[in-house]
Scaffold this active site. Sequence first.
Site, PDB file in Angstrom:
ATOM      1  N   LYS A  99       0.850  -1.189   0.000  1.00 39.59           N
ATOM      2  CA  LYS A  99       0.000   0.000   0.000  1.00 39.59           C
ATOM      3  C   LYS A  99       0.886   1.240   0.000  1.00 39.59           C
ATOM      4  O   LYS A  99       1.719   1.407   0.890  1.00 39.59           O
ATOM      5  CB  LYS A  99      -0.912   0.013   1.221  1.00 39.59           C
ATOM      6  CG  LYS A  99      -1.847   1.214   1.254  1.00 39.59           C
ATOM      7  CD  LYS A  99      -2.596   1.297   2.568  1.00 39.59           C
ATOM      8  CE  LYS A  99      -3.434   2.576   2.598  1.00 39.59           C
ATOM      9  NZ  LYS A  99      -3.939   2.861   3.953  1.00 39.59           N
ATOM     10  N   GLY A 160      -8.256   8.887  10.136  1.00 42.04           N
ATOM     11  CA  GLY A 160      -8.482   8.939  11.573  1.00 42.04           C
ATOM     12  C   GLY A 160      -9.568   9.889  12.033  1.00 42.04           C
ATOM     13  O   GLY A 160      -9.807  10.025  13.234  1.00 42.04           O
ATOM     14  N   ALA A 186      -9.805   5.241   4.864  1.00 39.72           N
ATOM     15  CA  ALA A 186      -9.709   6.440   5.709  1.00 39.72           C
ATOM     16  C   ALA A 186     -11.051   7.136   5.889  1.00 39.72           C
ATOM     17  O   ALA A 186     -11.782   7.366   4.930  1.00 39.72           O
ATOM     18  CB  ALA A 186      -8.694   7.431   5.153  1.00 39.72           C
ATOM     19  N   GLY A 187     -11.353   7.447   7.151  1.00 35.45           N
ATOM     20  CA  GLY A 187     -12.513   8.266   7.478  1.00 35.45           C
ATOM     21  C   GLY A 187     -13.773   7.524   7.848  1.00 35.45           C
ATOM     22  O   GLY A 187     -14.742   8.131   8.301  1.00 35.45           O
ATOM     23  N   ASN A 208      -9.298   1.255  10.509  1.00 34.35           N
ATOM     24  CA  ASN A 208      -8.369   1.127  11.628  1.00 34.35           C
ATOM     25  C   ASN A 208      -8.866   1.898  12.851  1.00 34.35           C
ATOM     26  O   ASN A 208      -9.297   1.319  13.842  1.00 34.35           O
ATOM     27  CB  ASN A 208      -6.969   1.597  11.211  1.00 34.35           C
ATOM     28  CG  ASN A 208      -5.908   1.340  12.266  1.00 34.35           C
ATOM     29  OD1 ASN A 208      -4.741   1.649  12.069  1.00 34.35           O
ATOM     30  ND2 ASN A 208      -6.260   0.781  13.410  1.00 34.35           N
ATOM     31  N   THR A 209      -8.847   3.228  12.769  1.00 31.34           N
ATOM     32  CA  THR A 209      -9.099   4.052  13.949  1.00 31.34           C
ATOM     33  C   THR A 209     -10.459   3.809  14.575  1.00 31.34           C
ATOM     34  O   THR A 209     -10.586   3.752  15.807  1.00 31.34           O
ATOM     35  CB  THR A 209      -8.951   5.540  13.595  1.00 31.34           C
ATOM     36  OG1 THR A 209      -7.672   5.761  12.993  1.00 31.34           O
ATOM     37  CG2 THR A 209      -9.059   6.407  14.846  1.00 31.34           C
TER      38      THR A 209
END
Length: 256
Positions: A99, A160, A186-187, A208-209
């Site tokens: 990635k 995040g 993301a997001g 992830n976050t």
Amino acid sequence: MLDHLEIAGRNFSSRLIVGTGKYKNFDETVKAIEASGAEVVTVALKRVNITDNKRESLQDYLDPKKYTYLPNTAFCFTAGEAVRHLALAREIGGWNLVKVEVFSEKEFLYPDMRETLKAVKILAGEGFHVMPYCNDDPIMCKRLEESGAVAIMPLAAPIGSGLGIQNLFNLKVIVKQSSVPVIVDAGVGTPSDAVIAMEAGCDGVLINTSIAKARFPVQMAKAMKHAVRAGRLGYLAGRMLPQQFASPSSNSSGIV
């Protein structure tokens, strides 16, 4: 019905990819990832500890034979940096599916698309299977694909942030024009965000976050697993056409 996610000739039964950062410790990381059902995990190269065998490493907890490691170039700011990092990763760890993240600045971590495109061209030319983190710009996404990307990873919102999908229309355009998998990266903040992405036809979601920073990460991992499955099934089923009038569930024939 078999419905695998295929990336560069590899088949995965789960369409959820999870990150390995921001957890309290490695034990929590493992429990959440197991609960998510994910088969692919993204790792910052510094976390896999490819040079110091004496120091504790993610590989001690997540078996690379069980999971597909997707090394990323987090906090690289030039194509040259990203290429050097991944060349080292392949030399030492044998990783070929990678990635690419090339940031433009440190506050919002938006990708530098000029440097990202440059990195994709170089890495693809060197035999890497490249999955680039990118803006939700259909034109740039197409150029990345034409430059050799094996999947496109447009952001939903800043990394995040948990703000959810900010431009659903663009995502749908990217899905429609792409001949490689589109994975929202993301997001994503909630399971409902994951459902929306999958219902829009995206091939997968990277999270992830929103798992790692949930009050109960393992429970959130389970929720995201089911959300991705539900969204995918909803997309395959085909939603009803919306209409501007009511339609009763049962007809009025036979009513006295």
